[in-house]
Each structure stands twice: as C-alpha cells, then as structure tokens.
Design a protein around this motif. Sequence first.
Motif, PDB file in Angstrom:
ATOM      1  N   ALA A  19      36.223  20.272  63.180  1.00  0.00           N
ATOM      2  CA  ALA A  19      35.347  19.647  64.667  1.00  0.00           C
ATOM      3  C   ALA A  19      35.357  18.236  64.388  1.00  0.00           C
ATOM      4  O   ALA A  19      36.069  17.622  65.411  1.00  0.00           O
ATOM      5  CB  ALA A  19      34.792  20.235  65.052  1.00  0.00           C
ATOM      6  N   ALA A  20      35.315  17.423  63.542  1.00  0.00           N
ATOM      7  CA  ALA A  20      34.772  15.877  63.271  1.00  0.00           C
ATOM      8  C   ALA A  20      35.872  14.989  63.469  1.00  0.00           C
ATOM      9  O   ALA A  20      36.444  14.437  64.202  1.00  0.00           O
ATOM     10  CB  ALA A  20      34.039  16.034  62.440  1.00  0.00           C
TER      11      ALA A  20
ATOM     12  N   VAL B  88      33.173  21.803  82.313  1.00  0.00           N
ATOM     13  CA  VAL B  88      34.179  22.245  83.197  1.00  0.00           C
ATOM     14  C   VAL B  88      34.734  23.535  82.378  1.00  0.00           C
ATOM     15  O   VAL B  88      35.022  24.949  82.004  1.00  0.00           O
ATOM     16  CB  VAL B  88      35.641  22.256  84.064  1.00  0.00           C
ATOM     17  CG1 VAL B  88      36.205  22.880  83.934  1.00  0.00           C
ATOM     18  CG2 VAL B  88      34.852  21.701  85.062  1.00  0.00           C
ATOM     19  N   GLY B  89      36.175  23.211  80.053  1.00  0.00           N
ATOM     20  CA  GLY B  89      35.746  23.213  79.568  1.00  0.00           C
ATOM     21  C   GLY B  89      34.599  24.825  78.587  1.00  0.00           C
ATOM     22  O   GLY B  89      35.598  25.601  78.186  1.00  0.00           O
ATOM     23  N   LEU B  90      34.112  23.595  78.840  1.00  0.00           N
ATOM     24  CA  LEU B  90      33.186  24.567  78.147  1.00  0.00           C
ATOM     25  C   LEU B  90      32.590  25.494  78.836  1.00  0.00           C
ATOM     26  O   LEU B  90      31.557  26.744  77.502  1.00  0.00           O
ATOM     27  CB  LEU B  90      31.445  23.658  77.271  1.00  0.00           C
ATOM     28  CG  LEU B  90      32.355  22.376  76.930  1.00  0.00           C
ATOM     29  CD1 LEU B  90      30.829  21.402  76.620  1.00  0.00           C
ATOM     30  CD2 LEU B  90      32.563  22.419  75.015  1.00  0.00           C
TER      31      LEU B  90
ATOM     32  N   LEU C  31      38.103  19.833  73.868  1.00  0.00           N
ATOM     33  CA  LEU C  31      37.650  21.670  73.455  1.00  0.00           C
ATOM     34  C   LEU C  31      38.226  21.656  71.728  1.00  0.00           C
ATOM     35  O   LEU C  31      37.754  22.320  71.441  1.00  0.00           O
ATOM     36  CB  LEU C  31      37.997  22.025  74.851  1.00  0.00           C
ATOM     37  CG  LEU C  31      38.327  21.592  75.798  1.00  0.00           C
ATOM     38  CD1 LEU C  31      39.038  22.676  77.181  1.00  0.00           C
ATOM     39  CD2 LEU C  31      36.551  22.781  76.600  1.00  0.00           C
ATOM     40  N   THR C  32      38.844  21.041  71.661  1.00  0.00           N
ATOM     41  CA  THR C  32      39.813  21.943  69.755  1.00  0.00           C
ATOM     42  C   THR C  32      38.739  21.734  69.315  1.00  0.00           C
ATOM     43  O   THR C  32      38.712  22.394  67.875  1.00  0.00           O
ATOM     44  CB  THR C  32      41.091  20.618  69.756  1.00  0.00           C
ATOM     45  OG1 THR C  32      42.661  20.836  70.349  1.00  0.00           O
ATOM     46  CG2 THR C  32      41.098  21.065  68.354  1.00  0.00           C
ATOM     47  N   ALA C  33      37.550  20.411  69.797  1.00  0.00           N
ATOM     48  CA  ALA C  33      36.434  20.041  68.302  1.00  0.00           C
ATOM     49  C   ALA C  33      35.391  20.705  68.802  1.00  0.00           C
ATOM     50  O   ALA C  33      34.739  21.042  67.761  1.00  0.00           O
ATOM     51  CB  ALA C  33      36.313  18.307  68.881  1.00  0.00           C
ATOM     52  N   ALA C  34      35.279  21.225  70.339  1.00  0.00           N
ATOM     53  CA  ALA C  34      34.287  21.601  70.056  1.00  0.00           C
ATOM     54  C   ALA C  34      35.098  23.223  69.969  1.00  0.00           C
ATOM     55  O   ALA C  34      33.725  23.976  69.272  1.00  0.00           O
ATOM     56  CB  ALA C  34      33.898  22.465  72.125  1.00  0.00           C
ATOM     57  N   TRP C  35      35.721  23.834  69.774  1.00  0.00           N
ATOM     58  CA  TRP C  35      35.987  25.130  69.252  1.00  0.00           C
ATOM     59  C   TRP C  35      36.115  24.632  68.258  1.00  0.00           C
ATOM     60  O   TRP C  35      35.347  26.468  67.384  1.00  0.00           O
ATOM     61  CB  TRP C  35      37.651  25.155  69.752  1.00  0.00           C
ATOM     62  CG  TRP C  35      38.242  26.545  69.268  1.00  0.00           C
ATOM     63  CD1 TRP C  35      37.435  27.651  68.599  1.00  0.00           C
ATOM     64  CD2 TRP C  35      39.220  26.714  67.868  1.00  0.00           C
ATOM     65  NE1 TRP C  35      38.529  28.387  67.390  1.00  0.00           N
ATOM     66  CE2 TRP C  35      39.719  27.522  67.522  1.00  0.00           C
ATOM     67  CE3 TRP C  35      40.207  25.622  68.279  1.00  0.00           C
ATOM     68  CZ2 TRP C  35      40.897  28.005  66.931  1.00  0.00           C
ATOM     69  CZ3 TRP C  35      41.663  26.193  66.885  1.00  0.00           C
ATOM     70  CH2 TRP C  35      41.866  26.359  66.490  1.00  0.00           C
TER      71      TRP C  35
ATOM     72  N   VAL D 212      45.549  25.450  77.421  1.00  0.00           N
ATOM     73  CA  VAL D 212      44.870  26.954  78.406  1.00  0.00           C
ATOM     74  C   VAL D 212      44.498  27.858  76.670  1.00  0.00           C
ATOM     75  O   VAL D 212      43.350  28.166  76.569  1.00  0.00           O
ATOM     76  CB  VAL D 212      45.958  27.490  78.397  1.00  0.00           C
ATOM     77  CG1 VAL D 212      46.061  28.930  79.160  1.00  0.00           C
ATOM     78  CG2 VAL D 212      46.519  26.361  80.022  1.00  0.00           C
ATOM     79  N   TRP D 213      45.649  26.855  75.554  1.00  0.00           N
ATOM     80  CA  TRP D 213      45.575  27.681  74.308  1.00  0.00           C
ATOM     81  C   TRP D 213      44.413  27.651  73.539  1.00  0.00           C
ATOM     82  O   TRP D 213      43.514  28.546  73.091  1.00  0.00           O
ATOM     83  CB  TRP D 213      46.989  27.808  73.314  1.00  0.00           C
ATOM     84  CG  TRP D 213      46.730  28.210  72.429  1.00  0.00           C
ATOM     85  CD1 TRP D 213      47.038  29.612  72.052  1.00  0.00           C
ATOM     86  CD2 TRP D 213      46.523  27.445  70.989  1.00  0.00           C
ATOM     87  NE1 TRP D 213      47.036  30.007  69.992  1.00  0.00           N
ATOM     88  CE2 TRP D 213      46.085  28.286  69.820  1.00  0.00           C
ATOM     89  CE3 TRP D 213      45.595  26.352  70.393  1.00  0.00           C
ATOM     90  CZ2 TRP D 213      46.069  28.356  68.188  1.00  0.00           C
ATOM     91  CZ3 TRP D 213      45.291  25.583  69.784  1.00  0.00           C
ATOM     92  CH2 TRP D 213      45.817  26.816  68.204  1.00  0.00           C
ATOM     93  N   VAL D 214      43.632  26.704  74.186  1.00  0.00           N
ATOM     94  CA  VAL D 214      42.369  25.990  72.759  1.00  0.00           C
ATOM     95  C   VAL D 214      41.177  27.162  73.559  1.00  0.00           C
ATOM     96  O   VAL D 214      40.555  26.978  72.869  1.00  0.00           O
ATOM     97  CB  VAL D 214      42.307  24.411  72.867  1.00  0.00           C
ATOM     98  CG1 VAL D 214      41.301  24.225  72.458  1.00  0.00           C
ATOM     99  CG2 VAL D 214      43.616  24.172  72.147  1.00  0.00           C
ATOM    100  N   VAL D 215      41.445  26.921  74.848  1.00  0.00           N
ATOM    101  CA  VAL D 215      40.237  27.662  75.543  1.00  0.00           C
ATOM    102  C   VAL D 215      40.354  29.041  74.840  1.00  0.00           C
ATOM    103  O   VAL D 215      39.275  29.800  75.263  1.00  0.00           O
ATOM    104  CB  VAL D 215      40.704  27.498  76.673  1.00  0.00           C
ATOM    105  CG1 VAL D 215      39.889  28.721  77.691  1.00  0.00           C
ATOM    106  CG2 VAL D 215      40.160  26.376  77.975  1.00  0.00           C
TER     107      VAL D 215
END
Length: 567
Positions: A170-171, A395-397, A149-153, A102-105
């Motif tokens: 991210a990598a 869904v997260g993205l 999601l951490t990587a995407a952020w 939730v925090w990462v989103v």
Amino acid sequence: MVATKSRYLPLLLAILLAALLQTILLVRAPTISADGIIFTSIARDLARDPVAAMRQHDQHPGFPAAMLASTRLVQALGYRAEPESWIVGGRAVCFVCGLLSVWVVWRFARDLYDERVANIAAMVFAMLPLVRANAADAQSDVPHLLCYLTAAWLAVVAVKTDRLLPLAGAAAASAIAYWIRPEGLEVLLVLVVFVAWQGLRHQWPWRRVGLAATALAGVTLLLVAPYPLVAGKITSKQLPFFKQQVRPTFIAQLAEAAAEEPNSSAPPQVTPPGAAVQAEPSPVAAAEIAAPDARLDPPAPTPPPTPQPLRRYSVSLIARLAAGGLAGLIECLCYGLRFVFIPFYFVGQWEMVRRRTPKRVIAFLWALALLHMAILLWVYFVSGYIASRHVLPLVGLAMPFVALGVLYVEEKVMSVWPLPAPRIAVATLAVSSLVVLPYAVRAYNREFVPVIEATRWIQSRAAPGSGIVCNSPYVGYYGTLPTTILGPGALSVEAALAQGNPGVRYDYVVLHVGAHGYRPEWMAQIEQRYRPVREYDDPTAVRRPRKVVVFEAVEAQARRKLDDPRS
C-alpha cells in the motif's frame, strides 16, 4: 472450473461495459482536453531534459512519463503524426488505467466484504460518467486513481489482517500515485498514523511496530524521496511558497477586494487564480505549447523567497470561503456519483455499521476520505475552485458502500415481495443505468473543433514568417506557426505581442469568444490592427454565444494585394 468462470463473470461484464463506454467516448471526442496539451508539453520536455522538466513544471512527472513511453511505442509502430501520436499515447495510458481501476474496485470491495458487494461495486463504478470520461481523455486523474485505489485496497487488507506485506504494498502504491499527483501520498500518511496508533494503544507488539515503521520508511526513501531531491520541492501545485512567480491566492484577492470596498455589502467579485486554466501550468507553459519542439534551457537559479507579512483574515471571510468550498465539494460528489447513487451511499454507511465492520477499518477509510476533503478545501482557499475530477478518489472509496446500499434495498424488497435476490439487485442497477448511461456517452471537447478548423485554415494560406495571436492552446498544438497567447500571462493584445518572437509577423488572431477566460475588451483591441476574415460557430454554445473569429492584420491584407492584385 465452470463455477470458477461464472464467479468472475460479473467482473468481466463490468470491465466490458467500461471498455464499451470508454470506446464510445473516445470515438465521439474530437480532441483531448486542454490539460492533455499541457501534459504533452511536459512529456516532450522530459524526453529532452528530465531533471530540468521536473524542476520547471508544477505537474508531477508520473503521467507525462507514461505518456512519453506510450507515445514512443505508438511511433515505433509506424504512427508518427503530430500531435495525433501524442494524443493516442496519452489516451492509451488512461484507457488501460480506466479498465484496471474497475478490477481494483472489485478487489477492494471483495476484501472489505464479499463477492456480491464487489460485483455491484464494480458494475456501478464501470458506468459512472465522470470516471469513464476521464479514462477516455489524456489526463493524469485516472492513472492516479488506479494507484490511489490500489493503495487503499492493500491498506484495508493490512488494517484488517495486521499483515506487513500488504502494508508495504500500500505504501509503494501510494508513493507511485504521488509521482502522478501530490495527493497520492494520502494513503501513506494515514498508514503512518495507523501504525503509530497501533503501537501507542499496545494493539501491536513493539517489534511489529518497528518492522512496519521500517517498511514505511524504506518505501518513502526509495520511491518518494527521489522526486523532491531531483525537483527541489515536495510539490508546487497549490503551494504558493514554492513558486517563483507567485499569483495572489483566492483568499488574498477576496481580502484585498474587501479592504478596498469596506462600505459595500455585496461580496467582492474576483477571478479565482485557478480558474484561468484547468491544470495549473507553469508561467512558460503557453510558450511551450506554442513551440513544442523548442530547446528547453536549464531554469535560472531560484532566488530565495521574499518573506511575506502574515495576513490576518476575518472570521467572516474564512467562514464564507469554507461554506463555498463545502458547497463545491458536495456538488462535485453529487456529480461524481451522478446523484442517483447518493441515497445508496448513505444507506451503505448505515449498513457498514450494521454489518459490524471492524472499527479500525472504518476509522482508516474515514481518515482517508476526510484528509482528501481537507486538501480539496485547501485548494478552494488557494485557487477558488474544486473540479469534479478532483473527487475521483472519494468516488472510488465510496463504491463498496454504494453496493451495500443496493443490497440493503434488495433485503427490504424481499421482505415485501418474495422475489429472487439477484433479480432485485439487477433490476436496481438496470433502473439506475437508465438515468446514468445517457450521460456516460455524451461527447466531450466539441467546443474546440472550430479552433482546430480555424488553425488549419490559417496554415493553408499564411505567408512565410507569419504568426498567430490566440487565446486557445489548441492553435499552437495543432498548428506549426509561432503563437503568442492571450491569457493570464498577457491580459491585452499589446502584452501578448510584446511576449512574442520579435522576428515573427503576427498576421492572424484566433479568438475563441465566450470561452473560459475570455475578456470582452480583447475584441476592441484586436479591431485596431486586424480585420475579421473568418467566423466559426461553436457547436456547444447553448446558453451563451460562443464562436471562433479569425482576424487578419491590415498590413497582411495590403501585402497580399501587392503580391496578387486579383486577391
């Protein structure tokens, strides 16, 4: 200071909502899913021989390793019950990862747009039933989602700002996600393409391209390469050419069935290879579940793969499978966003363009989403199914764009009624929650309660040397008697008995009638040597009859009468 506290209040409320829903689900669920049993088996194997376990199992070792560490902590604190301590350990990992996601989103949406978008995105994400249900279980999907999601952020931050440190972060997060599930590498792969594109279009100087490429290569060598080097494979999930005992792919089964019935106009009916189990266990997974404390022998050397002739599939077959895969993917996405948030997502896509989001950010996010969709379609071609949990990264993205859609509705309402903006957004989320939250507290895994009850009943009366034939992994998980599994590896009672321990008398059969993978002919096979002695109703049976039947061998009944004539 007060302003700073109030700034993070919506995020805190979203995390508290997620914690409340996960706690309700955890309390209401009587056990974990079947995948959790498989992960428990892998975690136990990792404790005995990590290298052999990584080579033997299809599942990547990241989540089982975290489950092992968590369970060891639980046991060190004094709770050593079997298998309950493993259940607590696995659920604890998923529970914490569910809250952190939730925090990462929130951070992802804030760095992409602003805090209002982040607050709404976090609140929507916190109430989604699909995410909360998996966060209250013992599966790898939510820990993988957190890393993904951490990587995407961090990747979005790197793409927006051209900074190398977020790019390396991210990598690294993508590499860690790969240790949990193979699709975790998606962010890293798209980042490689992005860096190359920046260099080819002269958007970055070659010195920066070289530094970025060095960072990506270093992360790959340090964090990604150890698993293929140790396990001897990049992944074996959904890749038949990495498996020693290859099962026919779904498309191959369909092609073979069509060749056998050339004059039939109806599409051939086949059983998808991935439908028998939810987590694609190795061929020996059933034996591991039945005897979790057995010694793990080193795997035999892998023979060189036998060259297979290239198949030629018809265009109509490929088109039909592609249509089926797309339909399944859309259905899972609608389920993941609980239908009510689908309109907000599409409006948010328009709002993304209207807000003049940088084109390279849009391209990066769409490349990430399309790559994941392509992988899921590959899964459908190979296994014949797409599970709803497989769309969790999508869904997260989608969360920032769902939030954009809510704000767009808020803007349109304000143009008609002069209401305060925050009230409109809160009212929109409140109405949506009335539709979503009832599904977010629904009890899961209740259909396995009668199997557990049947197992405990047999344990209380079985004579020494007895064993159980069953079509459910929960029998071996909750019991201590030797078990042999009816399932994909043994499609008849005789085959299951042949695979059992020769020194065990399989006096009992536990048959979960109507469960996934159940075959009606088993009942007739069982009745030749066994008699029904107990029956339990399935509490979730609504549309089709499902029950658990316990059978006892005729020989066991005769032995009991000799030992105690009054029985």
